[in-house]
Design an enzyme around this catalytic site. Structure first.
Site, PDB file in Angstrom:
ATOM      1  N   ARG A  23      38.400  17.563  63.929  1.00 36.67           N
ATOM      2  CA  ARG A  23      37.956  18.492  62.965  1.00 36.67           C
ATOM      3  C   ARG A  23      36.323  18.811  63.075  1.00 36.67           C
ATOM      4  O   ARG A  23      36.092  20.038  63.053  1.00 36.67           O
ATOM      5  CB  ARG A  23      37.921  17.660  61.641  1.00 36.67           C
ATOM      6  CG  ARG A  23      39.304  17.742  60.764  1.00 36.67           C
ATOM      7  CD  ARG A  23      40.713  17.521  61.786  1.00 36.67           C
ATOM      8  NE  ARG A  23      41.991  17.882  61.165  1.00 36.67           N
ATOM      9  CZ  ARG A  23      42.590  16.549  60.664  1.00 36.67           C
ATOM     10  NH1 ARG A  23      41.989  15.100  60.786  1.00 36.67           N
ATOM     11  NH2 ARG A  23      43.523  16.737  60.153  1.00 36.67           N
TER      12      ARG A  23
ATOM     13  N   ASP B 129      44.668  18.184  67.067  1.00 32.28           N
ATOM     14  CA  ASP B 129      45.200  18.369  65.535  1.00 32.28           C
ATOM     15  C   ASP B 129      45.034  20.075  65.457  1.00 32.28           C
ATOM     16  O   ASP B 129      44.803  20.712  66.223  1.00 32.28           O
ATOM     17  CB  ASP B 129      44.236  17.761  64.654  1.00 32.28           C
ATOM     18  CG  ASP B 129      44.713  17.230  63.497  1.00 32.28           C
ATOM     19  OD1 ASP B 129      45.536  17.909  62.505  1.00 32.28           O
ATOM     20  OD2 ASP B 129      44.760  15.953  63.210  1.00 32.28           O
TER      21      ASP B 129
ATOM     22  N   HIS C 246      50.544  18.814  63.271  1.00 31.40           N
ATOM     23  CA  HIS C 246      49.138  18.845  63.792  1.00 31.40           C
ATOM     24  C   HIS C 246      48.918  19.323  65.174  1.00 31.40           C
ATOM     25  O   HIS C 246      48.209  18.873  65.873  1.00 31.40           O
ATOM     26  CB  HIS C 246      48.668  17.294  63.709  1.00 31.40           C
ATOM     27  CG  HIS C 246      48.652  16.997  62.367  1.00 31.40           C
ATOM     28  ND1 HIS C 246      47.429  17.186  61.360  1.00 31.40           N
ATOM     29  CD2 HIS C 246      49.465  16.048  61.401  1.00 31.40           C
ATOM     30  CE1 HIS C 246      47.776  16.486  60.224  1.00 31.40           C
ATOM     31  NE2 HIS C 246      48.927  16.010  60.445  1.00 31.40           N
TER      32      HIS C 246
ATOM     33  N   GLU D 114      52.647  13.578  58.916  1.00 31.04           N
ATOM     34  CA  GLU D 114      52.614  14.868  58.214  1.00 31.04           C
ATOM     35  C   GLU D 114      53.057  15.906  58.836  1.00 31.04           C
ATOM     36  O   GLU D 114      52.486  16.970  59.237  1.00 31.04           O
ATOM     37  CB  GLU D 114      50.849  15.104  57.838  1.00 31.04           C
ATOM     38  CG  GLU D 114      50.619  13.835  56.955  1.00 31.04           C
ATOM     39  CD  GLU D 114      48.972  14.178  56.629  1.00 31.04           C
ATOM     40  OE1 GLU D 114      48.601  13.941  55.592  1.00 31.04           O
ATOM     41  OE2 GLU D 114      48.420  14.770  57.871  1.00 31.04           O
TER      42      GLU D 114
END
Length: 555
Positions: A176, A205, A275, A339
């Site tokens: 990020r 990611d 991701h 996720e």
């Protein structure tokens, strides 16, 4: 006469003295204070000739710091017959001895007024002994600057120490926001100071791919960049500033070597099958729809994931992980697994064909698509086993059928770790409730720097019991504890350190100390005294909520 004494006191230098055993963090398993002190500045430093080069390097780093700070040079020598000299009572100075009777990562320290004897059986044991010795010295040792007003003495004491858990981890999200190698080294330095031994490096990611893969050059030409970043908490915004970066394989090796010299093993994470949007922006054939794709400019989780129905996807995964496995010498590779939305798999003809080919059926607990992800995990695990590697995955890898040998990282509370342990599967505890360091350190969020929300105080971190709710016969499957620092809302080094510290110090006691040695009152006194001063001299930014100061100035 009283006035004369006052004048003399003003004229005398203000000396800084050594730390005390009550100030050591994490607290040693056994420690006894004795009367007297040992003069460390300028003392001879001798090392058992049987220790390896890594131990010599660690001792030399310590010796160099002590020489700079004290102004008195100490040379490291490896004299023959050192053990015999010590056993006969003739040892003087600071002496490092290899002791085959000590367990890995354990050490002992025995300091009298004439000699300081340090024993360990491996590199990590010696490193932890040195970190303890540094905490027994004046805090100025962390500044590497000469100060004539410091007495470089060690308190006489006996310490016998070793960790509760073998896995003592700290995570950093470099996807990020991208962190330089110098910033990562500083991160590793503070980890080493508090005896952590695993650096979980989150390298990929949806928002950016950070590791050079020579077989797929577009990963470091396209996937490592995004076309802007959302502003604050506004998910509809974009600053339109191209952002990114990646680590060359040479830089990766540099970080691995730097960490290893400080007793830290680096665990890379290549997050899959979700991701992966950044990778798909460079190689759109990896996705179910074929794109086009772009690395996300906002935070959150993309529904666009790797296509599990194509053999070309597995070829990509295996080629990437082959290079990763060759770079990282540790036993683990983290494959994420968290996720991963299944909406595209539900619509993808190739994924549905793979489900039929494998005879996968949904059941009362899991959908067919969840079992398909379990198939992906199993294939990756089997492939990495051919490279001599084990996998770690977030606790979603428990959904479906997990093959033996995998390790579960329990982040959605403690239940994942508990379930794994009860099934005979190794687990690492890292629940959001206690160990997500992107959460606020204070309930007064208005005066905290931008963060994801939530509240995890130093006291909350300290209170965690890794084996709570787990039957004694299963507790050996809890390998240890890790905290995670996700960086969606963190873009400066000052902000990063603020979120990390002093919570990392509380984490270290959860990882290291036997329950009977934990004492939050003693811990707070140690941190707000010696600990904060040491961090100041080392040049770290940290939250001071323990002494009632907010983070208003951190951006």
């Amino acid at each position: 006469m009283k006035k004369l004494f006052t004048i003399i006191a003003i004229l005398l230098p203000v000396f800084s003295y050594a730390g005390e055993i009550e100030d050591i963090v994490p607290a040693p398993q056994k420690a006894e204070a004795l009367r007297g002190s040992f003069r460390a500045g300028g003392a001879s430093i001798k090392c058992d000739p049987s220790v390896d080069a890594g131990v010599i390097d660690a001792i030399n780093r310590f010796s160099n710091s002590l020489s700079i700070c004290s102004g008195k040079t100490s040379y490291v020598s490896t004299p023959i017959g050192l053990k015999e000299s010590v056993e006969s009572g003739n040892g003087k100075g600071i002496i490092f001895l290899k002791d085959p009777g000590l367990k890995p990562e354990h050490y002992s320290i025995n300091i009298s007024s004439k000699v300081a004897i340090i024993r360990a059986n491996d590199l990590n044991g010696f490193i932890y002994a040195l970190e303890t010795v540094k905490q027994l010295l004046p805090e100025e040792i962390y500044g590497n600057v000469f100060n004539e007003d410091v007495r470089w003495n060690l308190p006489c004491c006996i310490i016998e120490d070793g960790p509760r858990f073998g896995y003592r981890g700290m995570h950093l999200d470099c996807s990020r926001h991208f962190w330089s190698t110098d910033e990562i080294k500083k991160y590793l330095d503070v980890m080493a100071s508090y005896k952590l031994n695993r650096f979980h490096w989150h390298l990929t990611d949806d928002q950016g791919w950070r590791i050079e893969i020579k077989k797929y050059p577009l990963l470091s030409q396209i996937a490592c960049y995004r076309n802007g970043t959302m502003v604050g908490r506004d998910f509809s915004s974009n600053d339109h500033i191209r952002y990114g970066g990646f680590y060359s394989q040479e830089e990766i090796r540099e970080i691995i070597e730097y960490a290893a010299a400080r007793g830290i093993t680096v665990i890379p994470e290549i997050d899959l099958p979700g991701h992966m949007l950044a990778a798909m922006s460079a190689y759109p054939w990896l996705g179910c729809t074929g794109g086009p794709y772009e690395a996300w400019t906002k935070w959150g989780v993309s529904e666009q994931v790797l296509c599990a129905g194509k053999e070309s996807t597995f070829t990509f995964i295996e080629n990437v992980l082959s290079e990763v496995a060759s770079l990282f010498p540790g036993e683990y590779i983290h494959i994420g697994g968290d996720e991963c939305p299944k909406t595209e798999w539900e619509k993808c003809e190739l994924c549905q064909a793979k489900i039929r080919e494998l005879g996968i059926k949904g059941d009362e607990k899991f959908t067919a698509e969840q079992h398909l992800q379990s198939y992906v995990t199993r294939r990756v695990q089997e492939f990495l086993a051919t490279k001599g590697k084990k996998i770690i995955g977030w606790d979603e890898i428990l959904e479906g059928e997990l093959a033996p040998g995998a390790t579960v990282m329990s982040w959605r509370g403690q239940s994942g770790g508990q379930e794994a342990a009860e099934k005979g599967i190794d687990a690492i505890m890292t629940p959001t409730s206690h160990f997500y360091f992107d959460y606020c350190q204070s309930e007064d969020a208005e005066h905290e720097p931008l963060c994801i929300g939530g509240f995890v105080s130093v006291g909350k971190v300290y209170s965690f019991d890794p084996v709570e709710g787990i039957a004694p016969e299963h507790q050996s499957h809890i390998l240890g504890v890790q905290a995670n620092l996700w960086t969606e809302y963190i873009k400066t080094e000052e902000h990063l350190e603020y979120m990390l510290l002093p919570r990392l110090l509380a984490l270290s006691e959860v990882q290291w100390c036997a329950p009977e040695n934990k004492d939050y009152g003693r811990f707070v006194r140690a941190v707000t005294g010696h600990g904060f001063k040491a961090l100041d001299f080392a040049g770290y930014t940290y939250a001071k909520h323990l002494i009632g100061v907010s983070g208003d100035n951190i951006k």
